[in-house]
Design a protein around this motif. Structure first.
Motif, PDB file in Angstrom:
ATOM      1  N   ALA A 107       0.818  -1.215   0.000  1.00  0.00           N
ATOM      2  CA  ALA A 107       0.000   0.000   0.000  1.00  0.00           C
ATOM      3  C   ALA A 107       0.850   1.263   0.000  1.00  0.00           C
ATOM      4  CB  ALA A 107      -0.920  -0.004   1.224  1.00  0.00           C
ATOM      5  N   GLY A 108       2.174   1.109   0.059  1.00  0.00           N
ATOM      6  CA  GLY A 108       3.055   2.260   0.067  1.00  0.00           C
ATOM      7  C   GLY A 108       3.142   2.986   1.399  1.00  0.00           C
ATOM      8  N   GLU A 109       2.668   2.363   2.472  1.00  0.00           N
ATOM      9  CA  GLU A 109       2.671   2.989   3.796  1.00  0.00           C
ATOM     10  C   GLU A 109       3.955   2.614   4.539  1.00  0.00           C
ATOM     11  OE1 GLU A 109      -0.970   2.231   5.888  1.00  0.00           O
ATOM     12  OE2 GLU A 109      -2.185   2.418   4.071  1.00  0.00           O
ATOM     13  N   LEU A 110       5.062   3.262   4.144  1.00  0.00           N
ATOM     14  CA  LEU A 110       6.368   2.897   4.689  1.00  0.00           C
ATOM     15  C   LEU A 110       6.473   3.195   6.178  1.00  0.00           C
ATOM     16  CD1 LEU A 110       8.998   3.896   1.978  1.00  0.00           C
ATOM     17  CD2 LEU A 110       8.047   1.655   2.504  1.00  0.00           C
ATOM     18  N   ASP A 111       5.941   4.337   6.605  1.00  0.00           N
ATOM     19  CA  ASP A 111       6.050   4.686   8.028  1.00  0.00           C
ATOM     20  C   ASP A 111       5.317   3.680   8.905  1.00  0.00           C
ATOM     21  OD1 ASP A 111       7.623   6.881   7.558  1.00  0.00           O
ATOM     22  OD2 ASP A 111       5.950   8.293   7.487  1.00  0.00           O
ATOM     23  N   ALA A 112       4.146   3.261   8.462  1.00  0.00           N
ATOM     24  CA  ALA A 112       3.391   2.268   9.231  1.00  0.00           C
ATOM     25  C   ALA A 112       4.123   0.932   9.242  1.00  0.00           C
ATOM     26  CB  ALA A 112       1.990   2.103   8.644  1.00  0.00           C
ATOM     27  N   ALA A 113       4.727   0.566   8.119  1.00  0.00           N
ATOM     28  CA  ALA A 113       5.494  -0.686   8.054  1.00  0.00           C
ATOM     29  C   ALA A 113       6.709  -0.614   8.967  1.00  0.00           C
ATOM     30  CB  ALA A 113       5.921  -0.960   6.614  1.00  0.00           C
ATOM     31  N   ARG A 114       7.387   0.540   8.988  1.00  0.00           N
ATOM     32  CA  ARG A 114       8.524   0.711   9.894  1.00  0.00           C
ATOM     33  C   ARG A 114       8.095   0.572  11.348  1.00  0.00           C
ATOM     34  NH1 ARG A 114       9.845   5.845   6.402  1.00  0.00           N
ATOM     35  NH2 ARG A 114      11.296   4.993   4.847  1.00  0.00           N
ATOM     36  N   GLY A 115       6.950   1.175  11.684  1.00  0.00           N
ATOM     37  CA  GLY A 115       6.455   1.071  13.053  1.00  0.00           C
ATOM     38  C   GLY A 115       6.103  -0.352  13.440  1.00  0.00           C
ATOM     39  N   GLN A 116       5.531  -1.105  12.501  1.00  0.00           N
ATOM     40  CA  GLN A 116       5.193  -2.492  12.772  1.00  0.00           C
ATOM     41  C   GLN A 116       6.445  -3.324  13.001  1.00  0.00           C
ATOM     42  OE1 GLN A 116       1.849  -3.735  12.797  1.00  0.00           O
ATOM     43  NE2 GLN A 116       2.859  -5.488  13.737  1.00  0.00           N
ATOM     44  N   ARG A 121      10.693  -6.101  16.194  1.00  0.00           N
ATOM     45  CA  ARG A 121      12.131  -6.357  16.237  1.00  0.00           C
ATOM     46  C   ARG A 121      12.883  -5.458  17.208  1.00  0.00           C
ATOM     47  NH1 ARG A 121      16.139  -3.668  13.196  1.00  0.00           N
ATOM     48  NH2 ARG A 121      18.023  -4.886  12.753  1.00  0.00           N
ATOM     49  N   GLY A 122      12.388  -4.232  17.392  1.00  0.00           N
ATOM     50  CA  GLY A 122      13.148  -3.253  18.148  1.00  0.00           C
ATOM     51  C   GLY A 122      14.229  -2.636  17.278  1.00  0.00           C
ATOM     52  N   GLY A 123      15.053  -1.798  17.867  1.00  0.00           N
ATOM     53  CA  GLY A 123      16.100  -1.146  17.100  1.00  0.00           C
ATOM     54  C   GLY A 123      15.563   0.031  16.305  1.00  0.00           C
ATOM     55  N   THR A 255      20.206   0.826   6.849  1.00  0.00           N
ATOM     56  CA  THR A 255      20.460   2.190   7.295  1.00  0.00           C
ATOM     57  C   THR A 255      19.983   2.358   8.729  1.00  0.00           C
ATOM     58  OG1 THR A 255      20.136   2.986   5.033  1.00  0.00           O
ATOM     59  CG2 THR A 255      20.099   4.628   6.796  1.00  0.00           C
ATOM     60  N   VAL A 256      20.911   2.655   9.617  1.00  0.00           N
ATOM     61  CA  VAL A 256      20.594   2.841  11.033  1.00  0.00           C
ATOM     62  C   VAL A 256      21.241   4.141  11.494  1.00  0.00           C
ATOM     63  CG1 VAL A 256      20.793   1.903  13.366  1.00  0.00           C
ATOM     64  CG2 VAL A 256      20.487   0.350  11.427  1.00  0.00           C
ATOM     65  N   GLY A 257      20.422   5.043  12.029  1.00  0.00           N
ATOM     66  CA  GLY A 257      20.949   6.311  12.522  1.00  0.00           C
ATOM     67  C   GLY A 257      21.606   7.143  11.448  1.00  0.00           C
ATOM     68  N   GLY A 258      21.113   7.047  10.223  1.00  0.00           N
ATOM     69  CA  GLY A 258      21.672   7.823   9.128  1.00  0.00           C
ATOM     70  C   GLY A 258      22.924   7.241   8.521  1.00  0.00           C
ATOM     71  N   GLU A 259      23.383   6.086   9.022  1.00  0.00           N
ATOM     72  CA  GLU A 259      24.591   5.462   8.505  1.00  0.00           C
ATOM     73  C   GLU A 259      24.286   4.060   7.988  1.00  0.00           C
ATOM     74  OE1 GLU A 259      27.569   5.464  11.488  1.00  0.00           O
ATOM     75  OE2 GLU A 259      27.709   7.656  11.615  1.00  0.00           O
ATOM     76  N   SER A 260      25.063   3.657   7.011  1.00  0.00           N
ATOM     77  CA  SER A 260      24.899   2.322   6.442  1.00  0.00           C
ATOM     78  C   SER A 260      25.649   1.306   7.301  1.00  0.00           C
ATOM     79  CB  SER A 260      25.440   2.293   5.003  1.00  0.00           C
ATOM     80  OG  SER A 260      25.277   1.013   4.430  1.00  0.00           O
TER      81      SER A 260
END
Length: 305
Positions: A107-116, A121-123, A255-260
């Protein structure tokens, strides 16, 4: 009895899956935290004592209840096996999480997928791309499949004469190995070593199951050549075989904290997408079906003989 206990527990979990937060895991988590505060002086021996206190009383308790109920009626003993196995399994709610992430990606809902994924997983997932979300979700669901299902079933069947002791043993040591992984000093090393021993066979059986359920040649190739590069050996075996069986590439940079952040590459073929998440879940359920069919054939062979 083993086959019908497993079948009943799997059907029950499929129809009435456990949902987080799980009260019995929350209580156990608080208990393990108390043990860590009480015993963690940074020494290996302290971790061994805490591990014994965190596992042995529960193993003895479930065994005694099994003996008591079986003495009253074999049906009650069987029901106790099914109940404990149901409570120690937990793959369905993780597979549901993975499928939910796949729907959000489509559905293109990246923010919701990131939150899920963050809730699971955490992190830091705030800057994950769609490709990274798909890769990490598949890795998570594959690791969950043996920690929450295949490993539990293996040890339940192996120690069936003791009732559901095997299922509790595997889940308890799995939880402790994760929770005490970052403990001060050498406190958590005993739990990690014990789980490594307990988990050696289930992880490889899971990898073999993926190979049978998918592309056998690519799965075994990735297992042989890539698994050792992953930081967690058993996860590496399972994820490498699963990625090869599906024909997708997992691992790689995120990508974590702006770094690869570099991670080893596992698998071969295409970069995964949302549909590949569903394919991974389907492959795992096919693997479970393979186990159930094998168990049924053993039961039928016993009846015939």
């Amino acid at each position: 009895m083993a086959f019908f206990s497993v079948l009943a527990a799997v059907i029950l979990e499929h129809l009435r899956p456990l949902r987080q937060p799980l009260p019995h895991y929350q209580h156990y988590s608080r208990f393990t935290q108390w043990l860590e505060r009480r015993f963690n002086a940074g020494e290996y021996s302290h971790g061994a004592i805490a591990l014994a206190l965190a596992v042995l009383p529960w193993l003895i308790a479930v065994w005694l209840v099994f003996v008591l109920l079986s003495g009253i009626s074999p049906v009650l003993g069987w029901a106790w096996n099914v109940a404990v196995l149901y409570l120690t399994l937990g793959f369905k709610y993780y597979s549901d999480d993975a499928e939910r992430i796949a729907r959000l990606l489509r559905a293109g809902e990246l923010d919701a997928a990131r939150g899920q994924l963050l809730a699971w997983r955490g992190g830091d997932t705030s800057q994950f791309s769609a490709d990274e979300l798909a890769r990490v979700t598949i890795e998570q669901v594959m690791a969950a499949s043996y920690r929450q299902m295949f490993g539990v079933l293996f040890w339940f069947v192996l120690l069936l004469p003791l009732g559901p002791v095997g299922a509790v043993l595997f889940r308890a040591t799995s939880i402790l190995a994760r929770r005490w992984e970052t403990s001060r000093g050498r406190f958590g090393q005993c739990a990690q070593r014990v789980f490594h021993i307990i988990n050696w066979v289930p992880a490889r059986l899971t990898a073999l199951t993926y190979a049978i359920a998918g592309n056998f040649e690519d799965a075994t190739y990735c297992w042989r050549t890539q698994a050792d590069t992953w930081p967690e050996p058993e996860d590496g075996v399972v994820i490498a075989a699963g990625a090869g069986a599906m024909g997708v590439k997992l691992g790689q940079n995120i990508t974590v904290g702006g770094e690869s952040v570099w991670r080893p590459e596992l698998g071969t073929g295409q970069a995964p997408d949302a549909d590949c998440i569903d394919s991974a879940v389907s492959m795992i359920w096919r693997g479970l079906l393979i186990w159930l069919v094998a168990g049924l054939l053993i039961v039928i062979a016993g009846w015939v003989s």
